[in-house]
Design a protein around this motif. Structure first.
Motif, PDB file in Angstrom:
ATOM      1  N   GLY A 141       0.799  -1.216   0.000  1.00 26.55           N
ATOM      2  CA  GLY A 141       0.000   0.000   0.000  1.00 26.55           C
ATOM      3  C   GLY A 141       0.830   1.263   0.000  1.00 26.55           C
ATOM      4  O   GLY A 141       0.293   2.374  -0.038  1.00 26.55           O
ATOM      5  N   ARG A 142       2.145   1.120   0.033  1.00 31.23           N
ATOM      6  CA  ARG A 142       3.000   2.314   0.069  1.00 31.23           C
ATOM      7  C   ARG A 142       3.303   2.834  -1.339  1.00 31.23           C
ATOM      8  O   ARG A 142       3.183   2.116  -2.326  1.00 31.23           O
ATOM      9  N   THR A 143       3.711   4.091  -1.372  1.00 27.18           N
ATOM     10  CA  THR A 143       4.144   4.722  -2.627  1.00 27.18           C
ATOM     11  C   THR A 143       5.615   5.094  -2.471  1.00 27.18           C
ATOM     12  O   THR A 143       5.996   5.770  -1.513  1.00 27.18           O
ATOM     13  N   LEU A 144       6.404   4.608  -3.418  1.00 30.76           N
ATOM     14  CA  LEU A 144       7.857   4.808  -3.369  1.00 30.76           C
ATOM     15  C   LEU A 144       8.251   5.986  -4.248  1.00 30.76           C
ATOM     16  O   LEU A 144       7.950   5.993  -5.451  1.00 30.76           O
ATOM     17  N   GLY A 145       8.921   6.963  -3.661  1.00 32.24           N
ATOM     18  CA  GLY A 145       9.440   8.100  -4.430  1.00 32.24           C
ATOM     19  C   GLY A 145      10.945   7.946  -4.576  1.00 32.24           C
ATOM     20  O   GLY A 145      11.668   7.995  -3.577  1.00 32.24           O
ATOM     21  N   ILE A 146      11.400   7.741  -5.802  1.00 33.39           N
ATOM     22  CA  ILE A 146      12.834   7.521  -6.035  1.00 33.39           C
ATOM     23  C   ILE A 146      13.481   8.853  -6.403  1.00 33.39           C
ATOM     24  O   ILE A 146      13.050   9.530  -7.347  1.00 33.39           O
ATOM     25  N   LEU A 168       7.036   6.662  -8.011  1.00 32.01           N
ATOM     26  CA  LEU A 168       7.187   8.034  -8.501  1.00 32.01           C
ATOM     27  C   LEU A 168       8.686   8.301  -8.585  1.00 32.01           C
ATOM     28  O   LEU A 168       9.470   7.584  -7.969  1.00 32.01           O
ATOM     29  N   TYR A 169       9.070   9.333  -9.320  1.00 35.81           N
ATOM     30  CA  TYR A 169      10.496   9.675  -9.290  1.00 35.81           C
ATOM     31  C   TYR A 169      10.711  11.168  -9.466  1.00 35.81           C
ATOM     32  O   TYR A 169       9.892  11.892 -10.041  1.00 35.81           O
ATOM     33  N   ALA A 188       7.038  18.278  -3.664  1.00 36.82           N
ATOM     34  CA  ALA A 188       5.740  17.754  -4.129  1.00 36.82           C
ATOM     35  C   ALA A 188       5.763  16.229  -4.128  1.00 36.82           C
ATOM     36  O   ALA A 188       4.776  15.580  -3.758  1.00 36.82           O
ATOM     37  N   MET A 189       6.909  15.645  -4.515  1.00 38.43           N
ATOM     38  CA  MET A 189       6.980  14.179  -4.495  1.00 38.43           C
ATOM     39  C   MET A 189       6.982  13.653  -3.066  1.00 38.43           C
ATOM     40  O   MET A 189       6.350  12.628  -2.775  1.00 38.43           O
ATOM     41  N   ALA A 190       7.683  14.352  -2.172  1.00 40.04           N
ATOM     42  CA  ALA A 190       7.725  13.903  -0.769  1.00 40.04           C
ATOM     43  C   ALA A 190       6.315  13.901  -0.157  1.00 40.04           C
ATOM     44  O   ALA A 190       5.984  13.040   0.658  1.00 40.04           O
ATOM     45  N   ILE A 191       5.487  14.860  -0.580  1.00 35.18           N
ATOM     46  CA  ILE A 191       4.096  14.896  -0.097  1.00 35.18           C
ATOM     47  C   ILE A 191       3.312  13.705  -0.677  1.00 35.18           C
ATOM     48  O   ILE A 191       2.518  13.068   0.018  1.00 35.18           O
ATOM     49  N   ALA A 192       3.611  13.371  -1.938  1.00 38.05           N
ATOM     50  CA  ALA A 192       2.825  12.340  -2.639  1.00 38.05           C
ATOM     51  C   ALA A 192       3.252  10.913  -2.298  1.00 38.05           C
ATOM     52  O   ALA A 192       2.531   9.966  -2.608  1.00 38.05           O
ATOM     53  N   CYS A 193       4.436  10.731  -1.684  1.00 33.99           N
ATOM     54  CA  CYS A 193       4.895   9.363  -1.417  1.00 33.99           C
ATOM     55  C   CYS A 193       5.034   9.146   0.092  1.00 33.99           C
ATOM     56  O   CYS A 193       4.944  10.092   0.876  1.00 33.99           O
ATOM     57  N   ASP A 194       5.266   7.885   0.494  1.00 35.28           N
ATOM     58  CA  ASP A 194       5.560   7.632   1.915  1.00 35.28           C
ATOM     59  C   ASP A 194       6.819   6.796   2.111  1.00 35.28           C
ATOM     60  O   ASP A 194       7.124   6.373   3.224  1.00 35.28           O
ATOM     61  N   VAL A 195       7.552   6.566   1.015  1.00 33.59           N
ATOM     62  CA  VAL A 195       8.938   6.072   1.114  1.00 33.59           C
ATOM     63  C   VAL A 195       9.757   6.943   0.172  1.00 33.59           C
ATOM     64  O   VAL A 195       9.428   7.058  -1.008  1.00 33.59           O
TER      65      VAL A 195
END
Ligand code: 8YV
Length: 317
Positions: A141-146, A168-169, A188-195
């Protein structure tokens, strides 16, 4: 230093019988050799440490220097732009370490989310009989921001896809051949992801890019994993975020001042700390050492090096 010795042994085997004099300050039969003794004749440097600063002052000491063969993909310790402008080729070791580093990144991510080292300590310390291990967070259920979708970032993304997480990246430019959502803005990505997984090269542009506001944007359920370089993360802000639980946890393979790890991180319960082992397998270190040697050999034979860094490609194009 065992890694240096390993590379040195590989070099001796590779060059035996050829016109190359290997000068290794760690060798006991060369105990009194100083840089001043050899600086006039040195044409190439094999650098096996990510911590040795090879700046303009360092390179100027060797008037004949033409090649620096670096053991590692990251070369932020070398002023490659200066080298490139002064006819010195810098090579590094991309590709051969990508898969092992990506594996380690996934291991570190899972260890951090599921608190695997803490659970191991729990068993060893005999706490299991008294109570079950507390429930952990889940990767599902997590979203990974690379941060940095280069060779290693992509290899991590491929693995993460198999784990079913959204990807996401963030990077300097969007990439046309991937399906992952691009964010030009890191916050914006840090807000949209949780890793948040850091796999970008270190440079003056990326120094401290993961700072207090980015960690705050990541949020209380957020996890930071860094397998790139410690300089990309503001360690003081990270220690605060871990202590104040403004993020959930961090998994770190790299630190700002290795091998020194701040006490606040060592004593934190919501972090997993590794001694910079991303590429540290026998297989990959052998491949890296062989590429270091192959670069020197190709350069000596006049063919040009195999894996020059972009800043130096113009020298032989
Ligand atoms: C090595 C690394 O630990 O390749 C890199 O950039 O950080 C690691 O593979 C390091 O370069 C030691 O040579």
């Amino acid at each position: 230093s065992p890694p240096t010795r390993f590379v040195s042994n590989a070099l001796e085997r590779s060059f035996s019988g050829e016109w190359v004099r290997i000068v290794d300050p760690w060798k006991t039969d060369q105990p009194h050799l100083t840089i001043e003794d050899i600086s006039a004749e040195v044409r190439g440097i094999i650098n096996c440490s990510a911590r040795t600063l090879i700046d303009a002052e360092y390179m100027k000491r060797f008037p004949q220097l033409r090649l620096i063969s670096h053991h590692g993909v990251g070369y932020d310790n070398i002023d490659a732009s200066w080298a490139g402008r002064h006819g010195i080729i810098v090579t590094h070791t991309p590709d051969v370490l990508t898969e092992d580093v990506a594996d380690l990144a996934m291991g570190l991510l899972l260890a951090t989310v599921r608190r695997i080292p803490q659970a191991d300590r729990f068993v060893r310390q005999g706490e299991w009989a008294a109570a079950p291990f507390p429930l952990s967070s889940s990767l599902q259920g997590r979203t990974l921001g690379i941060v940095g979708l280069g060779r290693i970032g992509r290899a991590i993304a491929r693995r993460a896809e198999a784990f079913g997480v959204s990807i996401l990246y963030h990077g300097r430019h969007p990439q046309t051949d991937v399906r992952y959502k691009y964010f030009s803005d890191l916050k914006a990505m840090a807000i949209a992801c949780d890793v948040l997984l850091v796999s970008a090269p270190a440079s003056s542009a990326t120094r401290n890019m993961i700072d207090g506001p980015i960690l705050e944007a990541l949020g209380a359920n957020g996890i930071l994993v860094n397998i790139a370089r410690g300089s990309l993360v503001n360690e003081v802000a990270l220690a605060d975020a871990l202590a104040n639980k403004t993020i959930l946890a961090a998994g770190l393979d790299v630190f700002a001042d290795e091998p020194n790890v701040p006490d606040v991180l060592v004593s934190s319960d919501n972090s997993v700390l590794l001694p910079h082992i991303g590429s540290a397998t026998l297989r990959t270190r052998k491949d890296m050492a062989e590429l270091v040697v192959a670069n020197v050999k190709a350069w000596l034979s006049g063919d040009g090096p195999l894996s020059p860094v972009p800043e130096c490609k113009a020298i032989f194009d």
